[in-house]
Design a protein around this motif. Sequence first.
Motif, PDB file in Angstrom:
ATOM      1  N   PHE A 208       0.836  -1.197   0.000  1.00 43.90           N
ATOM      2  CA  PHE A 208       0.000   0.000   0.000  1.00 43.90           C
ATOM      3  C   PHE A 208       0.874   1.252   0.000  1.00 43.90           C
ATOM      4  CE2 PHE A 208      -4.688  -0.676   1.079  1.00 43.90           C
ATOM      5  CZ  PHE A 208      -4.743  -1.869   0.383  1.00 43.90           C
ATOM      6  N   GLU A 209       1.932   1.214   0.782  1.00 43.01           N
ATOM      7  CA  GLU A 209       2.821   2.378   0.828  1.00 43.01           C
ATOM      8  C   GLU A 209       3.485   2.597  -0.531  1.00 43.01           C
ATOM      9  OE1 GLU A 209       6.700   4.082   3.327  1.00 43.01           O
ATOM     10  OE2 GLU A 209       5.728   2.190   3.925  1.00 43.01           O
ATOM     11  N   ALA A 210       3.945   1.511  -1.138  1.00 42.28           N
ATOM     12  CA  ALA A 210       4.615   1.618  -2.441  1.00 42.28           C
ATOM     13  C   ALA A 210       3.675   2.144  -3.510  1.00 42.28           C
ATOM     14  CB  ALA A 210       5.174   0.258  -2.850  1.00 42.28           C
ATOM     15  N   ALA A 211       2.383   1.816  -3.382  1.00 40.97           N
ATOM     16  CA  ALA A 211       1.388   2.256  -4.366  1.00 40.97           C
ATOM     17  C   ALA A 211       0.806   3.620  -4.034  1.00 40.97           C
ATOM     18  CB  ALA A 211       0.271   1.220  -4.465  1.00 40.97           C
ATOM     19  N   GLY A 212       1.238   4.218  -2.934  1.00 38.69           N
ATOM     20  CA  GLY A 212       0.746   5.538  -2.557  1.00 38.69           C
ATOM     21  C   GLY A 212      -0.650   5.538  -1.972  1.00 38.69           C
ATOM     22  N   ILE A 213      -1.034   4.418  -1.376  1.00 36.55           N
ATOM     23  CA  ILE A 213      -2.361   4.311  -0.761  1.00 36.55           C
ATOM     24  C   ILE A 213      -2.222   4.607   0.730  1.00 36.55           C
ATOM     25  CG2 ILE A 213      -4.361   2.819  -0.377  1.00 36.55           C
ATOM     26  CD1 ILE A 213      -3.305   1.141  -2.782  1.00 36.55           C
ATOM     27  N   ASP A 214      -2.817   5.674   1.185  1.00 43.05           N
ATOM     28  CA  ASP A 214      -2.624   6.114   2.569  1.00 43.05           C
ATOM     29  C   ASP A 214      -3.461   5.323   3.567  1.00 43.05           C
ATOM     30  OD1 ASP A 214      -0.818   8.092   1.768  1.00 43.05           O
ATOM     31  OD2 ASP A 214      -2.437   9.530   1.400  1.00 43.05           O
ATOM     32  N   ASN A 215      -4.686   4.956   3.182  1.00 43.43           N
ATOM     33  CA  ASN A 215      -5.602   4.288   4.104  1.00 43.43           C
ATOM     34  C   ASN A 215      -6.351   3.176   3.392  1.00 43.43           C
ATOM     35  OD1 ASN A 215      -5.346   6.118   6.510  1.00 43.43           O
ATOM     36  ND2 ASN A 215      -6.075   7.624   5.006  1.00 43.43           N
ATOM     37  N   PRO A 216      -6.795   2.170   4.123  1.00 43.56           N
ATOM     38  CA  PRO A 216      -7.611   1.110   3.510  1.00 43.56           C
ATOM     39  C   PRO A 216      -8.861   1.702   2.884  1.00 43.56           C
ATOM     40  CG  PRO A 216      -6.901   0.464   5.710  1.00 43.56           C
ATOM     41  CD  PRO A 216      -6.543   1.910   5.554  1.00 43.56           C
ATOM     42  N   PRO A 217      -9.324   1.156   1.764  1.00 42.29           N
ATOM     43  CA  PRO A 217     -10.495   1.715   1.066  1.00 42.29           C
ATOM     44  C   PRO A 217     -11.763   1.634   1.906  1.00 42.29           C
ATOM     45  CG  PRO A 217      -9.817  -0.387   0.100  1.00 42.29           C
ATOM     46  CD  PRO A 217      -8.744   0.004   1.047  1.00 42.29           C
ATOM     47  N   GLN A 218     -12.546   2.698   1.820  1.00 39.63           N
ATOM     48  CA  GLN A 218     -13.811   2.784   2.554  1.00 39.63           C
ATOM     49  C   GLN A 218     -15.019   2.701   1.631  1.00 39.63           C
ATOM     50  OE1 GLN A 218     -13.843   2.992   6.059  1.00 39.63           O
ATOM     51  NE2 GLN A 218     -11.690   2.525   5.668  1.00 39.63           N
ATOM     52  N   THR A 219     -14.808   2.847   0.330  1.00 38.79           N
ATOM     53  CA  THR A 219     -15.897   2.756  -0.648  1.00 38.79           C
ATOM     54  C   THR A 219     -15.447   1.820  -1.771  1.00 38.79           C
ATOM     55  OG1 THR A 219     -15.140   4.596  -2.026  1.00 38.79           O
ATOM     56  CG2 THR A 219     -16.566   5.132  -0.143  1.00 38.79           C
ATOM     57  N   TRP A 220     -16.417   1.387  -2.600  1.00 41.91           N
ATOM     58  CA  TRP A 220     -16.072   0.513  -3.732  1.00 41.91           C
ATOM     59  C   TRP A 220     -15.175   1.242  -4.727  1.00 41.91           C
ATOM     60  CZ3 TRP A 220     -16.565  -4.516  -3.712  1.00 41.91           C
ATOM     61  CH2 TRP A 220     -16.391  -5.227  -4.908  1.00 41.91           C
ATOM     62  N   GLU A 221     -15.433   2.520  -4.935  1.00 38.57           N
ATOM     63  CA  GLU A 221     -14.598   3.306  -5.832  1.00 38.57           C
ATOM     64  C   GLU A 221     -13.167   3.370  -5.324  1.00 38.57           C
ATOM     65  OE1 GLU A 221     -18.681   3.865  -6.614  1.00 38.57           O
ATOM     66  OE2 GLU A 221     -17.603   4.224  -4.717  1.00 38.57           O
ATOM     67  N   GLU A 222     -13.000   3.516  -4.021  1.00 38.02           N
ATOM     68  CA  GLU A 222     -11.656   3.528  -3.445  1.00 38.02           C
ATOM     69  C   GLU A 222     -10.991   2.158  -3.565  1.00 38.02           C
ATOM     70  OE1 GLU A 222     -11.810   4.986   0.538  1.00 38.02           O
ATOM     71  OE2 GLU A 222     -12.398   7.018  -0.033  1.00 38.02           O
ATOM     72  N   LEU A 223     -11.788   1.085  -3.457  1.00 42.04           N
ATOM     73  CA  LEU A 223     -11.243  -0.262  -3.589  1.00 42.04           C
ATOM     74  C   LEU A 223     -10.680  -0.486  -4.993  1.00 42.04           C
ATOM     75  CD1 LEU A 223     -10.926  -3.149  -2.293  1.00 42.04           C
ATOM     76  CD2 LEU A 223     -13.096  -3.705  -3.409  1.00 42.04           C
ATOM     77  N   THR A 224     -11.463  -0.143  -6.034  1.00 42.90           N
ATOM     78  CA  THR A 224     -10.978  -0.348  -7.393  1.00 42.90           C
ATOM     79  C   THR A 224      -9.827   0.598  -7.724  1.00 42.90           C
ATOM     80  OG1 THR A 224     -12.752   1.086  -8.240  1.00 42.90           O
ATOM     81  CG2 THR A 224     -13.154  -1.296  -8.234  1.00 42.90           C
ATOM     82  N   ALA A 225      -9.862   1.804  -7.166  1.00 42.92           N
ATOM     83  CA  ALA A 225      -8.750   2.741  -7.375  1.00 42.92           C
ATOM     84  C   ALA A 225      -7.473   2.191  -6.735  1.00 42.92           C
ATOM     85  CB  ALA A 225      -9.085   4.109  -6.792  1.00 42.92           C
ATOM     86  N   ALA A 226      -7.619   1.574  -5.554  1.00 44.55           N
ATOM     87  CA  ALA A 226      -6.464   0.971  -4.891  1.00 44.55           C
ATOM     88  C   ALA A 226      -5.920  -0.186  -5.718  1.00 44.55           C
ATOM     89  CB  ALA A 226      -6.859   0.495  -3.498  1.00 44.55           C
ATOM     90  N   ALA A 227      -6.823  -0.995  -6.279  1.00 46.61           N
ATOM     91  CA  ALA A 227      -6.384  -2.118  -7.105  1.00 46.61           C
ATOM     92  C   ALA A 227      -5.604  -1.625  -8.314  1.00 46.61           C
ATOM     93  CB  ALA A 227      -7.593  -2.943  -7.539  1.00 46.61           C
ATOM     94  N   GLU A 228      -6.070  -0.558  -8.946  1.00 48.53           N
ATOM     95  CA  GLU A 228      -5.357  -0.017 -10.098  1.00 48.53           C
ATOM     96  C   GLU A 228      -4.002   0.547  -9.697  1.00 48.53           C
ATOM     97  OE1 GLU A 228      -6.065  -0.229 -13.264  1.00 48.53           O
ATOM     98  OE2 GLU A 228      -7.953  -1.299 -12.903  1.00 48.53           O
ATOM     99  N   ALA A 229      -3.946   1.222  -8.573  1.00 51.00           N
ATOM    100  CA  ALA A 229      -2.677   1.772  -8.098  1.00 51.00           C
ATOM    101  C   ALA A 229      -1.679   0.662  -7.766  1.00 51.00           C
ATOM    102  CB  ALA A 229      -2.915   2.655  -6.868  1.00 51.00           C
ATOM    103  N   LEU A 230      -2.177  -0.419  -7.199  1.00 52.83           N
ATOM    104  CA  LEU A 230      -1.308  -1.548  -6.874  1.00 52.83           C
ATOM    105  C   LEU A 230      -0.772  -2.210  -8.141  1.00 52.83           C
ATOM    106  CD1 LEU A 230      -3.458  -2.939  -3.948  1.00 52.83           C
ATOM    107  CD2 LEU A 230      -1.076  -2.190  -3.730  1.00 52.83           C
ATOM    108  N   LYS A 231      -1.637  -2.364  -9.148  1.00 52.56           N
ATOM    109  CA  LYS A 231      -1.183  -2.918 -10.421  1.00 52.56           C
ATOM    110  C   LYS A 231      -0.089  -2.033 -11.024  1.00 52.56           C
ATOM    111  CE  LYS A 231      -3.480  -4.532 -13.734  1.00 52.56           C
ATOM    112  NZ  LYS A 231      -4.429  -4.581 -14.873  1.00 52.56           N
ATOM    113  N   ALA A 232      -0.286  -0.743 -10.975  1.00 55.80           N
ATOM    114  CA  ALA A 232       0.691   0.188 -11.532  1.00 55.80           C
ATOM    115  C   ALA A 232       2.020   0.111 -10.794  1.00 55.80           C
ATOM    116  CB  ALA A 232       0.135   1.613 -11.483  1.00 55.80           C
ATOM    117  N   ALA A 233       1.948  -0.264  -9.518  1.00 50.91           N
ATOM    118  CA  ALA A 233       3.167  -0.381  -8.708  1.00 50.91           C
ATOM    119  C   ALA A 233       3.810  -1.764  -8.809  1.00 50.91           C
ATOM    120  CB  ALA A 233       2.845  -0.059  -7.246  1.00 50.91           C
ATOM    121  N   GLY A 234       3.215  -2.655  -9.632  1.00 53.77           N
ATOM    122  CA  GLY A 234       3.818  -3.962  -9.858  1.00 53.77           C
ATOM    123  C   GLY A 234       3.259  -5.092  -9.035  1.00 53.77           C
TER     124      GLY A 234
END
Length: 411
Positions: free
Chosen positions: A147-173
């Motif tokens: 999460f830190e490597a992908a720039g995600i500060d906090n666990p997702p609280q909404t579905w939109e935040e969940l999918t955004a986190a997934a995309e950020a994680l993919k971008a981070a490898g």
Amino acid sequence: MKYRTLLASAAIFAATGTAVTAQDISFSYDKNGWETGFQALSDGASEASGLNISPQLQTPTDRYQAFVQSSIAGGNTPPLFTWWNGKQLDSLVETGQVADLSAAWDKAIAEGYFSEAEKAQVSVDGVPYAVPLNVARWPVLYSKEAFEAAGIDNPPQTWEELTAAAEALKAAGYTPFNAPNVGGWMGLIWFSELMIRTDPDAFVGLTDGTVPYNGPEVKAAFDIWVDFYERGYFTDPREQDDTRFFVNGEAAMWLIGEWAAGVLETKGMEPGEDFGAFIMPTVTPEVENSIIVETAPIVVSRQALEQQPELSAAVDYLMSPAAGNALGEANGIYNGNIQSDAPNAIVAEVNELMAAQQPRGIVRWWEAVPPDLQGDLVSQLGAFMLNPTADNAQRIMDDMQTLNADYWAYQ
């Protein structure tokens, strides 16, 4: 599972239940890797009751289930044994061979050890027939490093935040979710989760025959599942080491029971430091916040309790904070005892999430679905994971509904 299923199992395994004697009380279970915890529970129960209670591990699960079923059908119910709640517990109660534990529950609740919620998890028609061995909520574990490597500060609280986190994680490898189909049964986990994130009432309806498996409620969940696979959100389902991708840092999140925190700790990951937990958000805000709850019960033979009244003291011990702490220290397992210590930081974190969010607890699909349907439906879900296309999803839904309709037509 009806009584006929128990009788049929007797044809597979001879009745091998342990005779009830003061010197030899068996405690049967199928939880491979929990040997230290079962020995600790048996030692404490022996001391409390004056009986010689010894743990007996039998695996794999299908063989263990057949052993218990054939033993009950033969009139030799194991004195103490682990099982599953929901409809699986219902089937045992139908035989009349398991003990009503109302007296033990009355004492435990009066002492503040458990709440009515835990009692309901192991009750049939309002009567408790088991002691909780493991009360596991199913959150999402997440790698704090990822999460830190992908720039995600906090666990997702909404579905939109969940999918955004997934995309950020993919971008981070990273692959967003660890999702192996270990043992062929893990398909039910994501299916259940997507159902309760879209329509928890429909999920419950699947388990009592009122909602079809090829209806719009199920299709909504499968549509998301297909989409997540198309986006590359899941690890290879063929992987049979369920911890591998999460431990080696390839996968960033893992939808799993909180009991997995103890397993990860043995793999070198520190709960609360290397990974945390969050409850998956609902797809839309109007959907009721829910969480899958897995309750593994300990069941007592009615005959054993009648012949050895001292066994009641063992039951009281198993419901005590001492037993909860013994199991937690040995295996990192939480049995739901309010006065027990949280065995690790993840259980403590989930306790806080439960208190803050007050999600609806829903019996896990494995325990809630009629046992006669269980194996065939799980196989279908596993088949989807190996070929997660929209066309295959429709075939799976139709095949599941055929099985489902055939079962309920004879009930």
